[in-house]
Design an enzyme around this catalytic site. Structure first.
Site, PDB file in Angstrom:
ATOM      1  N   SER A  23       0.822  -1.217   0.000  1.00 28.23           N
ATOM      2  CA  SER A  23       0.000   0.000   0.000  1.00 28.23           C
ATOM      3  C   SER A  23       0.852   1.262   0.000  1.00 28.23           C
ATOM      4  O   SER A  23       0.328   2.363   0.103  1.00 28.23           O
ATOM      5  CB  SER A  23      -0.926  -0.009   1.223  1.00 28.23           C
ATOM      6  OG  SER A  23      -0.173  -0.151   2.423  1.00 28.23           O
ATOM      7  N   HIS A 156     -39.980  24.267  -9.762  1.00 25.88           N
ATOM      8  CA  HIS A 156     -40.171  23.406 -10.955  1.00 25.88           C
ATOM      9  C   HIS A 156     -39.466  23.994 -12.178  1.00 25.88           C
ATOM     10  O   HIS A 156     -39.863  23.746 -13.306  1.00 25.88           O
ATOM     11  CB  HIS A 156     -41.652  23.218 -11.277  1.00 25.88           C
ATOM     12  CG  HIS A 156     -42.495  22.823 -10.102  1.00 25.88           C
ATOM     13  ND1 HIS A 156     -42.711  21.523  -9.730  1.00 25.88           N
ATOM     14  CD2 HIS A 156     -43.140  23.596  -9.174  1.00 25.88           C
ATOM     15  CE1 HIS A 156     -43.482  21.495  -8.648  1.00 25.88           C
ATOM     16  NE2 HIS A 156     -43.731  22.746  -8.285  1.00 25.88           N
ATOM     17  N   SER A 277     -14.215  25.821 -27.662  1.00 26.82           N
ATOM     18  CA  SER A 277     -14.439  24.563 -28.368  1.00 26.82           C
ATOM     19  C   SER A 277     -13.376  24.425 -29.439  1.00 26.82           C
ATOM     20  O   SER A 277     -12.901  25.418 -29.992  1.00 26.82           O
ATOM     21  CB  SER A 277     -15.824  24.574 -28.998  1.00 26.82           C
ATOM     22  OG  SER A 277     -15.877  23.694 -30.097  1.00 26.82           O
ATOM     23  N   LYS A 283     -17.928  29.427 -28.933  1.00 26.08           N
ATOM     24  CA  LYS A 283     -18.200  28.819 -27.639  1.00 26.08           C
ATOM     25  C   LYS A 283     -17.407  29.392 -26.467  1.00 26.08           C
ATOM     26  O   LYS A 283     -16.248  29.755 -26.611  1.00 26.08           O
ATOM     27  CB  LYS A 283     -17.931  27.314 -27.709  1.00 26.08           C
ATOM     28  CG  LYS A 283     -18.894  26.594 -28.624  1.00 26.08           C
ATOM     29  CD  LYS A 283     -20.215  26.315 -27.937  1.00 26.08           C
ATOM     30  CE  LYS A 283     -20.262  24.870 -27.565  1.00 26.08           C
ATOM     31  NZ  LYS A 283     -21.335  24.600 -26.650  1.00 26.08           N
ATOM     32  N   ASN A 285     -17.409  27.766 -22.763  1.00 24.54           N
ATOM     33  CA  ASN A 285     -18.037  26.680 -22.007  1.00 24.54           C
ATOM     34  C   ASN A 285     -17.710  26.732 -20.512  1.00 24.54           C
ATOM     35  O   ASN A 285     -16.561  26.983 -20.138  1.00 24.54           O
ATOM     36  CB  ASN A 285     -17.593  25.322 -22.564  1.00 24.54           C
ATOM     37  CG  ASN A 285     -18.093  25.100 -23.985  1.00 24.54           C
ATOM     38  OD1 ASN A 285     -19.160  25.594 -24.360  1.00 24.54           O
ATOM     39  ND2 ASN A 285     -17.314  24.388 -24.783  1.00 24.54           N
ATOM     40  N   GLU A 290     -19.078  22.371 -14.751  1.00 31.40           N
ATOM     41  CA  GLU A 290     -19.493  21.023 -15.186  1.00 31.40           C
ATOM     42  C   GLU A 290     -18.657  19.944 -14.512  1.00 31.40           C
ATOM     43  O   GLU A 290     -19.167  18.890 -14.116  1.00 31.40           O
ATOM     44  CB  GLU A 290     -19.356  20.894 -16.702  1.00 31.40           C
ATOM     45  CG  GLU A 290     -20.366  21.734 -17.473  1.00 31.40           C
ATOM     46  CD  GLU A 290     -20.056  21.732 -18.959  1.00 31.40           C
ATOM     47  OE1 GLU A 290     -20.421  20.767 -19.635  1.00 31.40           O
ATOM     48  OE2 GLU A 290     -19.418  22.691 -19.437  1.00 31.40           O
ATOM     49  N   GLN A 322      -7.433  -1.892   4.369  1.00 27.89           N
ATOM     50  CA  GLN A 322      -6.414  -1.125   3.644  1.00 27.89           C
ATOM     51  C   GLN A 322      -7.052  -0.344   2.482  1.00 27.89           C
ATOM     52  O   GLN A 322      -6.495   0.647   2.019  1.00 27.89           O
ATOM     53  CB  GLN A 322      -5.334  -2.088   3.121  1.00 27.89           C
ATOM     54  CG  GLN A 322      -4.202  -1.415   2.372  1.00 27.89           C
ATOM     55  CD  GLN A 322      -3.022  -2.350   2.195  1.00 27.89           C
ATOM     56  OE1 GLN A 322      -2.267  -2.598   3.120  1.00 27.89           O
ATOM     57  NE2 GLN A 322      -2.864  -2.888   0.999  1.00 27.89           N
TER      58      GLN A 322
HETATM   59  N1  ARG Z   1      -1.081  -1.207   5.211  1.00 30.46           N
HETATM   60  C1  ARG Z   1      -2.011  -1.650   6.207  1.00 30.46           C
HETATM   61  C2  ARG Z   1      -3.312  -0.874   6.051  1.00 30.46           C
HETATM   62  O1  ARG Z   1      -3.293   0.086   5.384  1.00 30.46           O
HETATM   63  C3  ARG Z   1      -1.446  -1.416   7.563  1.00 30.46           C
HETATM   64  C4  ARG Z   1      -1.978  -2.320   8.623  1.00 30.46           C
HETATM   65  C5  ARG Z   1      -1.485  -3.675   8.435  1.00 30.46           C
HETATM   66  N2  ARG Z   1      -1.840  -4.530   9.490  1.00 30.46           N
HETATM   67  C6  ARG Z   1      -1.785  -5.860   9.369  1.00 30.46           C
HETATM   68  N3  ARG Z   1      -2.105  -6.558  10.400  1.00 30.46           N
HETATM   69  N4  ARG Z   1      -1.379  -6.440   8.263  1.00 30.46           N
HETATM   70  O2  ARG Z   1      -4.337  -1.256   6.572  1.00 30.46           O
END
Ligand code: ARG
Length: 457
Positions: A23, A156, A277, A283, A285, A290, A322
């Site tokens: 992560s 409306h 455009s 145009k 825009n 948006e 995670q």
């Molecule tokens: N990268 C993990 C998360 O974002 C951290 C916690 C990990 N804990 C574990 N017991 N593997 O949740």
């Protein structure tokens, strides 16, 4: 290389599994919170003699060095690390040796990640709050600059009653004021420390959770360690607040898009916040508005994603959790971008009072006031309503408006009509008579402006 958690297993994992599991690509955003949290943890371990004072100092100095080096660019993230927590701990141990391995005493990544995320989102909530305030300031600027500009009010999307443009704008200021309230409320519950909950059950060491919590600016500690590591309500609450906020910005955007069209031409956006455009030379825009409207769906999606991820999870930590970070980071980043462009887009737009007035003049927008005129002369409202409707129908048949229908024609419906009716159905009168609290008269709108300013301060 074997993982830091090698032991029960070889710690040698398949590279596809590593990529899937990792992560650090997104949780590296929390490096500052991770390091500050660890410094407080080391200080607590030292203060409670769980490690020596000297060791605590070494850990804190080492962590400070990592923070400095990440900030200066001297140290780069290793994207093959499992997550930001493992990365920091690994670098620390590489740098200071075996003492580094003591940092994770009386702690788990489960309480660590919950801590980091709360600290990170706490800061983001403060930034979001400041940005919402900027949008309110832009609304106030436009409301004050166009205080007595008359426009048609709609229900409306049909012309309903004349209102002040400033009144309409201030409606959005009220919504955003509630958004500020919601953010503050959410921040309050977010600001509770999970550190010290450890893996789930607490710890056998003589820790001081409050020492760490106070050091890191929390006002309380999670009172149940299982809840402390499993709770992601603070992410959901923040995304709920942000979804409502985006819904407000999206409705406002929709109106800005309508108002900027040739059909309305109630406003003109500054060139700086429009696009052309590639094929149609005429145009201009309203892309920013948006996109804000479009990104609202994305923020709702982030909220739905995490609600769905969490719904079937048994206590306590599960790796599913995670998934919280990408959703909440995306929501926060998206909303910040929207707010940053919305405030100046609004502040630089130009109102077109003559077009608003023209639109308010057709469409029998003062028919309610015609009925009210008869009521004031003693007729019950229902009867007055009926007569006014018949008069409108006659005007439509004959191509007239209430202002141009002769008095003699009015008098065919009721003898109560006199010359003064024209004054009563004048748009300015219609607006100025609406002095009820929160209404559209200049005095009422001034009170609304004062209220918002007071609440902003
Ligand atoms: N990268 C993990 C998360 O974002 C951290 C916690 C990990 N804990 C574990 N017991 N593997 O949740």
């Amino acid at each position: 290389m074997a993982k830091m958690w090698a032991g029960r297993t070889s710690g040698i994992t398949d590279s596809i599994a590593d990529d899937f599991n990792s992560s650090i690509r997104f949780d590296c955003k929390m490096y500052k919170q991770d390091i500050t949290g660890s410094m407080a943890h080391a200080a607590m371990l030292g203060a409670k003699n769980i490690i020596s004072k000297k060791e605590a100092e070494t850990l804190i100095d080492g962590l400070q060095g990592i923070l400095d080096d990440l900030e200066s660019g001297a140290l780069e993230f290793d994207f093959s690390s499992e997550d930001i927590h493992m990365f920091v701990e690994q670098v620390l141990t590489n740098r200071i040796g075996d003492v580094g391995k003591k940092l994770h005493t009386a702690r788990s990544r489960n309480d660590q990640v919950a801590l980091d995320l709360r600290m990170y989102l706490r800061e983001e909530t403060d930034e979001l709050t400041a940005l919402v305030k900027d949008v309110i300031e832009a609304i106030l600027l436009q409301a004050e600059a166009n205080k007595s500009v008359i426009m048609p009010g709609y229900t409306h999307l049909q012309r309903a009653q004349p209102i002040l443009f400033s009144h309409h704008l201030m409606a959005y200021a009220m919504m955003l004021l509630r958004d500020l309230d919601r953010l503050a409320d959410c921040r309050e519950r977010m600001n509770v420390s999970p550190i010290g909950c450890c893996a789930l059950a607490g710890t056998t060491y003589n820790t001081d959770r409050r020492f760490e919590a106070w050091k890191l600016g929390f006002h309380d500690v999670a009172r149940n360690s299982i809840d402390g590591v499993s709770d992601r309500d603070f992410c959901l609450e923040l995304m709920s607040c942000l979804s409502i906020l985006m819904m407000h910005l999206s409705r406002f955007s929709e109106e800005i898009i309508l108002w900027a069209s040739w059909e309305f031409k109630f406003i003109e956006l500054s060139d700086a916040y429009t696009t052309g455009s590639s094929i149609m030379p005429q145009k201009k825009n309203p892309d920013m508005a948006e996109l804000v409207r479009g990104k609202t769906g994305r923020v709702y999606g982030d909220l739905m994603a995490l609600l769905t991820t969490l719904k079937g999870l048994p206590l306590a930590y599960n790796k599913d959790m995670q998934e919280d970070k990408e959703a909440v980071f995306d929501a926060v980043d998206t909303v910040k971008m929207c707010l940053k462009v919305f405030a100046p887009m609004l502040a630089t737009m130009t109102a077109k009072p003559e077009n608003m007035k023209k639109a308010a003049q057709g469409g029998f927008i003062n028919a309610t006031d015609l009925a009210d005129y008869l009521v004031k002369k003693g007729l019950p409202f229902r009867s007055a309503y009926k007569i006014s409707g018949q008069i409108v129908a006659q005007c439509i048949r004959e191509g007239l408006v209430l202002e141009t229908l002769p008095l003699s024609e009015y008098q065919k419906y009721s003898e109560l009509f006199e010359e003064d009716l024209y004054k009563d159905i004048d748009l300015l009168t219609c607006v100025e008579k609406r002095i009820s609290e929160g209404g559209t008269s200049v005095a009422s709108v001034e009170a609304q402006i004062a209220y918002v300013k007071e609440n902003l301060a």
